[in-house]
Write an enzyme that holds these catalytic residues in place. Structure first.
Site, PDB file in Angstrom:
ATOM      1  N   ASP A  46       0.697  -1.083   0.052  1.00  0.00           N
ATOM      2  CA  ASP A  46       0.174   0.111   0.058  1.00  0.00           C
ATOM      3  C   ASP A  46       0.735   1.307  -0.221  1.00  0.00           C
ATOM      4  OD1 ASP A  46      -3.226   0.702   1.043  1.00  0.00           O
ATOM      5  OD2 ASP A  46      -1.662   2.217   1.197  1.00  0.00           O
ATOM      6  N   ASP A  96      -3.409   2.250  -5.581  1.00  0.00           N
ATOM      7  CA  ASP A  96      -2.122   2.243  -4.653  1.00  0.00           C
ATOM      8  C   ASP A  96      -2.007   1.003  -3.820  1.00  0.00           C
ATOM      9  OD1 ASP A  96      -3.898   2.613  -2.389  1.00  0.00           O
ATOM     10  OD2 ASP A  96      -2.075   3.815  -1.436  1.00  0.00           O
ATOM     11  N   GLU A  97      -2.792   0.120  -4.195  1.00  0.00           N
ATOM     12  CA  GLU A  97      -2.689  -1.098  -3.395  1.00  0.00           C
ATOM     13  C   GLU A  97      -2.960  -2.491  -3.971  1.00  0.00           C
ATOM     14  OE1 GLU A  97      -6.108  -0.574  -0.641  1.00  0.00           O
ATOM     15  OE2 GLU A  97      -5.810  -2.625   0.044  1.00  0.00           O
TER      16      GLU A  97
HETATM   17  P1  TTP Z   1      -5.223   5.194   1.052  1.00  0.00           P
HETATM   18  O1  TTP Z   1      -4.211   4.064   0.582  1.00  0.00           O
HETATM   19  O2  TTP Z   1      -6.336   4.681   1.738  1.00  0.00           O
HETATM   20  O3  TTP Z   1      -4.633   6.311   1.499  1.00  0.00           O
HETATM   21  P2  TTP Z   1      -3.103   6.994   1.265  1.00  0.00           P
HETATM   22  O4  TTP Z   1      -2.454   6.078   0.214  1.00  0.00           O
HETATM   23  O5  TTP Z   1      -3.331   8.377   0.825  1.00  0.00           O
HETATM   24  O6  TTP Z   1      -2.469   6.908   2.431  1.00  0.00           O
HETATM   25  P3  TTP Z   1      -1.839   5.780   3.465  1.00  0.00           P
HETATM   26  O7  TTP Z   1      -0.523   6.185   3.677  1.00  0.00           O
HETATM   27  O8  TTP Z   1      -2.824   5.920   4.683  1.00  0.00           O
HETATM   28  O9  TTP Z   1      -2.247   4.573   2.755  1.00  0.00           O
HETATM   29  O10 TTP Z   1      -5.817   5.568  -0.639  1.00  0.00           O
HETATM   30  C1  TTP Z   1      -5.113   5.859  -1.711  1.00  0.00           C
HETATM   31  C2  TTP Z   1      -5.416   6.904  -2.453  1.00  0.00           C
HETATM   32  O11 TTP Z   1      -6.694   6.834  -2.911  1.00  0.00           O
HETATM   33  C3  TTP Z   1      -5.217   8.247  -1.769  1.00  0.00           C
HETATM   34  O12 TTP Z   1      -4.014   8.623  -2.078  1.00  0.00           O
HETATM   35  C4  TTP Z   1      -6.288   9.141  -2.586  1.00  0.00           C
HETATM   36  C5  TTP Z   1      -7.328   8.153  -3.115  1.00  0.00           C
HETATM   37  N1  TTP Z   1      -8.478   8.159  -2.132  1.00  0.00           N
HETATM   38  C6  TTP Z   1      -9.401   9.063  -2.306  1.00  0.00           C
HETATM   39  O13 TTP Z   1      -9.572   9.728  -3.446  1.00  0.00           O
HETATM   40  N2  TTP Z   1     -10.657   9.006  -1.420  1.00  0.00           N
HETATM   41  C7  TTP Z   1     -10.645   8.265  -0.259  1.00  0.00           C
HETATM   42  O14 TTP Z   1     -11.833   8.359   0.633  1.00  0.00           O
HETATM   43  C8  TTP Z   1      -9.514   7.555   0.034  1.00  0.00           C
HETATM   44  C9  TTP Z   1      -9.456   6.733   1.295  1.00  0.00           C
HETATM   45  C10 TTP Z   1      -8.624   7.353  -0.844  1.00  0.00           C
HETATM   46 MG    MG Z   2      -2.058   4.136   0.463  1.00  0.00          MG
END
Ligand code: TTP
Ligand code: MG
Length: 367
Positions: free
Chosen positions: A15, A110-111
């Protein structure tokens, strides 16, 4: 190798850290080290897509209104999403993952999960593989990723979240019981604030508490969810990494410039969404039997309501009718102002693989 019999299945969950915000900081050195918010402008009705770790210290998080984020951190720098750039980075990251195994299941941009039980280059130690992946990703994108290494998907996902950013957390098969015992129930993917609250009323706060209640009690109380919780609480997850399940849902949504109270207007929106979703999936030769309606009310309460059909929907009209039915019967729309509406079809399957659908399609001349 001594560890071999222990690791029957080697799963890695990757992630990316603050994905959209990290890309913005990479591409604009002025943003490095600063509270950066990606999403809607603070004077609009938009929301935070994500924010940098510097902004998280102020309590800002995804899905919060941009206006509130601005109140929490007046110095935050707001940046508009550049989805095409994020998609390109995502494509590069997924390509790196596929260099290690064909068994890669992307969950979002991103995952992803990887099954590295049989590594392409024969590396046996999954921790070495996770380290290599993190290095590969950084070398290509200049972005950090967090990784979880575990014997199943659930544990790998929980692990990847434990030492963010730039984390690497390993749950060895021999450590599973210890790992889950003190894990708060909220950490089980699928347990949101509502379930957490229900469990708390029953004095269930950790996975150990769940296990001690026993499967009978949990299934009596929560049905299928109870069985699911009982399994996860013991660290059990039999799901496989399915390389083609890239997207399980196809959806569209809109935040309106003014809250909607009038059901007719909402139905009109759902009609447009139904056409978009049905046509989009038909073009991709995919379809699903579950229609999902999402409603966000003016006070930011979000609900989803769904209906699973016995067959794939045959037309946008059918999707539209079901979504209207859900809207009218299962939500407070019309009584409580609606800020956002969304419509999706989930549990997607490849149409090519479903003969019954093809036969019906040919017969009915849908495609
Ligand atoms: P996430 O992996 O949930 O968040 P992140 O990568 O920004 O942070 P973390 O380090 O905690 O993993 O989500 C990945 C991307 O998806 C995030 O950068 C933006 C997008 N996203 C949205 O657009 N809306 C949302 O509600 C969420 C949760 C994520
Ligand atoms: Mg993330």
């Amino acid at each position: 190798m001594a560890s071999k019999p222990l690791w029957q299945k080697r799963i890695i969950h990757i992630d990316m850290d603050a994905f959209f915000a990290a890309i913005e900081q990479r591409d604009n050195p002025d943003l490095v080290g600063k509270p950066v918010i990606v999403g809607g402008a603070p004077d609009s009705r938009g929301v935070v897509a994500t924010c940098s770790y510097e902004a998280r210290k102020f309590g800002i998080h995804s899905a919060m209104s941009s206006a509130k984020a601005k109140r929490l951190c007046p110095n935050a720098i707001f940046v508009r999403s550049r989805i095409s750039v994020y998609k390109e980075d995502s494509r590069k990251i997924m390509a790196i993952l596929r260099q290690h195994t064909p068994l890669v299941s992307p969950v979002s941009l991103d995952e992803a999960y990887l099954n590295v039980t049989k590594h392409k280059l024969g590396i046996e130690d999954p921790v070495t593989i996770a380290k290599l992946i993190k290095q590969n990703i950084y070398a290509v994108t200049k972005l950090t990723a967090s990784a979880g290494v575990a014997p199943n998907l659930f544990l790998a996902k929980v692990a990847s979240d434990m030492n963010k950013p730039d984390g690497l957390t390993v749950v060895k098969p021999s450590e599973v019981s210890q790992f889950v015992s003190e894990l708060p129930v909220r950490k089980i993917p699928g347990v949101g604030p509502v379930t957490e609250k229900q469990l708390k009323l029953l004095k269930i706060e950790t996975c150990s508490d769940l296990v001690s209640k026993g499967e009978f009690f949990l299934t009596q109380r929560f049905g299928k969810t109870g069985r699911f919780l009982y399994a996860r609480a013991q660290g059990i997850d039999y799901r496989e990494v399915e390389p083609h399940s890239a997207s399980k849902q196809y959806s569209t949504e809109e935040t309106f410039s003014k809250d909607l109270l009038d059901l007719k207007t909402m139905q009109h929106e759902l009609y447009l969404f139904s056409e978009e979703v049905f046509a989009g999936l038909t073009k991709k030769k995919r379809m699903g039997k579950t229609i999902v309606l999402k409603v966000k009310y003016h006070d930011f309460e979000v609900i989803t309501r769904s209906k699973t059909l016995s067959k794939f929907p045959r037309s946008a009209e059918e999707v539209f009718k079901i979504s209207c039915d859900l809207l009218v019967r299962k939500t407070k729309a019309g009584k409580k102002p609606v800020r956002l509406l969304g419509l999706g079809i989930s549990n997607l399957e490849d149409l090519k693989e479903d003969k019954s659908y093809q036969e019906r399609d040919l017969f009915e001349g849908i495609l």
